[in-house]
Design a protein around this motif. Sequence first.
Motif, mmCIF file in Angstrom:
data_model
loop_
_atom_site.group_PDB
_atom_site.id
_atom_site.type_symbol
_atom_site.label_atom_id
_atom_site.label_comp_id
_atom_site.label_asym_id
_atom_site.label_seq_id
_atom_site.Cartn_x
_atom_site.Cartn_y
_atom_site.Cartn_z
ATOM 1 N N PHE A 1 0.718 -1.060 0.011
ATOM 2 C CA PHE A 1 -0.054 0.018 -0.068
ATOM 3 C C PHE A 1 0.877 1.279 -0.009
ATOM 4 C CE2 PHE A 1 -2.192 3.337 1.891
ATOM 5 C CZ PHE A 1 -3.539 3.459 1.376
ATOM 6 N N ARG B 1 -4.100 -3.219 -7.255
ATOM 7 C CA ARG B 1 -3.286 -2.080 -7.411
ATOM 8 C C ARG B 1 -3.692 -0.837 -6.599
ATOM 9 N NH1 ARG B 1 -3.426 -0.449 -13.475
ATOM 10 N NH2 ARG B 1 -1.774 0.875 -12.701
ATOM 11 N N GLY B 2 -2.752 0.018 -6.368
ATOM 12 C CA GLY B 2 -2.998 1.461 -5.696
ATOM 13 C C GLY B 2 -2.188 1.423 -4.571
ATOM 14 N N GLY B 3 -2.817 2.269 -3.453
ATOM 15 C CA GLY B 3 -1.898 2.749 -2.396
ATOM 16 C C GLY B 3 -2.159 4.047 -2.151
ATOM 17 N N LEU B 4 -1.192 4.639 -1.579
ATOM 18 C CA LEU B 4 -0.995 6.190 -1.393
ATOM 19 C C LEU B 4 -1.011 7.053 -2.544
ATOM 20 C CD1 LEU B 4 -0.654 7.339 1.356
ATOM 21 C CD2 LEU B 4 1.768 7.507 0.930
ATOM 22 N N ALA B 5 -2.158 7.701 -2.842
ATOM 23 C CA ALA B 5 -2.346 8.388 -4.053
ATOM 24 C C ALA B 5 -1.542 9.618 -4.305
ATOM 25 C CB ALA B 5 -3.791 9.312 -3.824
ATOM 26 N N ASN C 1 2.674 1.568 -3.200
ATOM 27 C CA ASN C 1 2.075 1.423 -4.357
ATOM 28 C C ASN C 1 2.707 0.248 -5.358
ATOM 29 O OD1 ASN C 1 -0.252 3.340 -5.282
ATOM 30 N ND2 ASN C 1 1.409 4.800 -4.139
ATOM 31 N N HIS D 1 -7.414 7.991 -7.798
ATOM 32 C CA HIS D 1 -6.317 6.987 -7.679
ATOM 33 C C HIS D 1 -6.972 5.738 -7.579
ATOM 34 C CE1 HIS D 1 -2.362 5.569 -7.493
ATOM 35 N NE2 HIS D 1 -2.253 4.992 -6.482
ATOM 36 N N TRP E 1 -7.305 -0.088 -4.645
ATOM 37 C CA TRP E 1 -7.576 0.056 -3.050
ATOM 38 C C TRP E 1 -6.590 1.329 -2.448
ATOM 39 C CZ3 TRP E 1 -4.520 -3.626 0.982
ATOM 40 C CH2 TRP E 1 -3.211 -3.859 0.490
ATOM 41 N N VAL E 2 -7.469 2.217 -1.879
ATOM 42 C CA VAL E 2 -6.714 3.441 -1.477
ATOM 43 C C VAL E 2 -6.821 3.603 0.063
ATOM 44 C CG1 VAL E 2 -6.761 4.754 -3.557
ATOM 45 C CG2 VAL E 2 -8.731 4.692 -2.153
ATOM 46 N N GLY E 3 -7.873 2.876 0.552
ATOM 47 C CA GLY E 3 -8.162 2.884 2.006
ATOM 48 C C GLY E 3 -6.876 2.146 2.726
ATOM 49 N N VAL E 4 -6.202 3.136 3.737
ATOM 50 C CA VAL E 4 -5.151 2.539 4.599
ATOM 51 C C VAL E 4 -5.405 1.080 4.905
ATOM 52 C CG1 VAL E 4 -3.584 2.877 6.419
ATOM 53 C CG2 VAL E 4 -4.410 4.846 5.202
ATOM 54 N N PRO E 5 -4.469 0.042 4.756
ATOM 55 C CA PRO E 5 -4.932 -1.145 4.793
ATOM 56 C C PRO E 5 -5.085 -1.632 6.401
ATOM 57 C CG PRO E 5 -2.884 -1.295 4.015
ATOM 58 C CD PRO E 5 -3.451 0.185 3.899
ATOM 59 N N GLY F 1 1.745 -3.035 -7.056
ATOM 60 C CA GLY F 1 0.623 -4.003 -7.363
ATOM 61 C C GLY F 1 0.897 -5.466 -7.691
#
Lengths: 338, 338
Positions: A275, B282-286, A278, B153, B260-264, A280
């Motif tokens: 996360f 995919r995703g993470g910190l925008a 980033n 994102h 995903w963009v919600g802090v896991p 994937g």
Amino acid sequence: MYGAVIHGAGDVRFEERPDPVVVEPTDAVVRTVAACVCGSDLWRYRGIAPVPKPTPIGHEYVGVVESVGREVTSVRPGQFVVGGFRTSDNTCELCRAGFQANCLHGTGYEGCQAEYIRVPNADGTLVATPDVPDADRVPDLLALSDVMATGWHAAVSAGVTPGCTAVVVGDGAVGLSGVLAAAQLGAERVIAMSRHADRQGLARRFGATDVVAERGTDGADHVKELTDGLGAHAVLECVGTQDSVDQAFACARAGGTVGWVGVPHAGTLPLEDMFWRNVGLRGGLAPVRAYLDDLLERVWSGAICPGLVFDLTLPLSEVGEGYAAMDERRAIKTLLQP
Amino acid sequence: MYGAVIHGAGDVRFEERPDPVVVEPTDAVVRTVAACVCGSDLWRYRGIAPVPKPTPIGHEYVGVVESVGREVTSVRPGQFVVGGFRTSDNTCELCRAGFQANCLHGTGYEGCQAEYIRVPNADGTLVATPDVPDADRVPDLLALSDVMATGWHAAVSAGVTPGCTAVVVGDGAVGLSGVLAAAQLGAERVIAMSRHADRQGLARRFGATDVVAERGTDGADHVKELTDGLGAHAVLECVGTQDSVDQAFACARAGGTVGWVGVPHAGTLPLEDMFWRNVGLRGGLAPVRAYLDDLLERVWSGAICPGLVFDLTLPLSEVGEGYAAMDERRAIKTLLQP
């Protein structure tokens, strides 16, 4: 006819089985020219996956079409064909999206380590070669049935693009095919992670620019040294164990992608790290049919020789020894000839 | 000056703090026009993340440049600016690849819920508006600092493309922004998963074509009913809990992607299901800076009004109540005015 049947861990036998016939009008029956043993077959051979009853085994093959059902139009008897490890209609919505391994009407096979094979969905599964190939081209074509297409899927899923840096975790037949795929897809740097001199040699022949022999965090540290401290854009995870998955993520740069094709026997992923950085994850079961036309052209033109992953050739009747040799790591991958 | 300081769970105070000054020649100091409270701020407010000592808090802001260091060239005092929730030089290799939240020289802030803010990496972080905006446009611009860019994102990471079907898991401010992003990026169908009438209404205003009120497997079953049994191409996971992550993967079709963009705060992923169905993550910190020019243009032209996610406006001095209102779900998102 005769074919391989797995009876339990360590016990693959060459047995008489019913002759395959056309059942559905969309079926073909193929006379096997070559088949092989897959790393994933070893899960059952090693007792890691269950074998509830004696089961015909094998899912990789090339051969000559023997007969076709009345609705089959794209191949005809006498043609030499390659088919992927699962059948697909190649017309459903998931096939059209390029995920033929997840075809809504897809099937497996009743054992391809056999003299003849029934192929459902023949039109959507089989691709004929321009001509009957020379014998020395057969291993290259056979590799397209699974291992090369799976390596290709790892590279595509990991997002290999021209000029990128790719790392390949795993130096089995799939990993080596992944090296070849990454190089073909234009990676400027292909780092093969391998401890075995013979596999390192084949990796270099397939296009690896660097070899890293360390594993785990040491291996990832070495990859970072080679990449300005950043790690790789694209990481091909070609094993599926917890160690190899962890190693793969540790080798990826922020914004990078891990493409995985090893049947997962991992329990966890480094979610927080993924996360915040980033990173994937894409991939899974390879859609062989999606890549088959392109790969066949590359083989036919001589651009690639993916059959070099076969380092042991045996008569189909010695299929048991073919498994044993791979299990004991005496062979990378066994080719079987009826 | 005065700003918000978190002292522990449930304890955010408006306190006197040192006036920010230009420290590095690449810094700017911004006089805050508006700031806000992020869902991720609530992790500390709720005692889920630790607060080892009193800490200035907040990372979303718009304002007017007060002063700049001698090396700053892209913004000047008097300009109205938006900055992302992390600073970035926007020149390093990771920034150039579009991952500015992972900038090699990036920093956080010393608390943006404050009257003034020191902005390191001013050139690579701040974007000036064409003019000083009307007051009623300020919430829309503020939303670009984090929540709208984060929803964007999610949509980009989930692979939203024109004509696709997108599902958004989470109806908080990020989820609602994700709905808007998916619609703007051309999704033909945007399915918002929400149980709350007011949030459903805003989701529809943002472009949701369908609303699914059920959660978990019931919700995923409903999504499948709406998508010929297949699930969505793109799933935006905008919460980060185990339940929401599980729900997101259950809504994805084979070959689909979860962004995903919600802090896991999830422990596990459905790895086997992901593998066999080729569902990616995919995703993470925008990387706010990557999207800021585009989003600013959409706001400035009136094409989008992402500031509608703010449903409570308070004086900055009442920041504690702003947290309490969000914690108790009396507000979706609190805007604070110095």
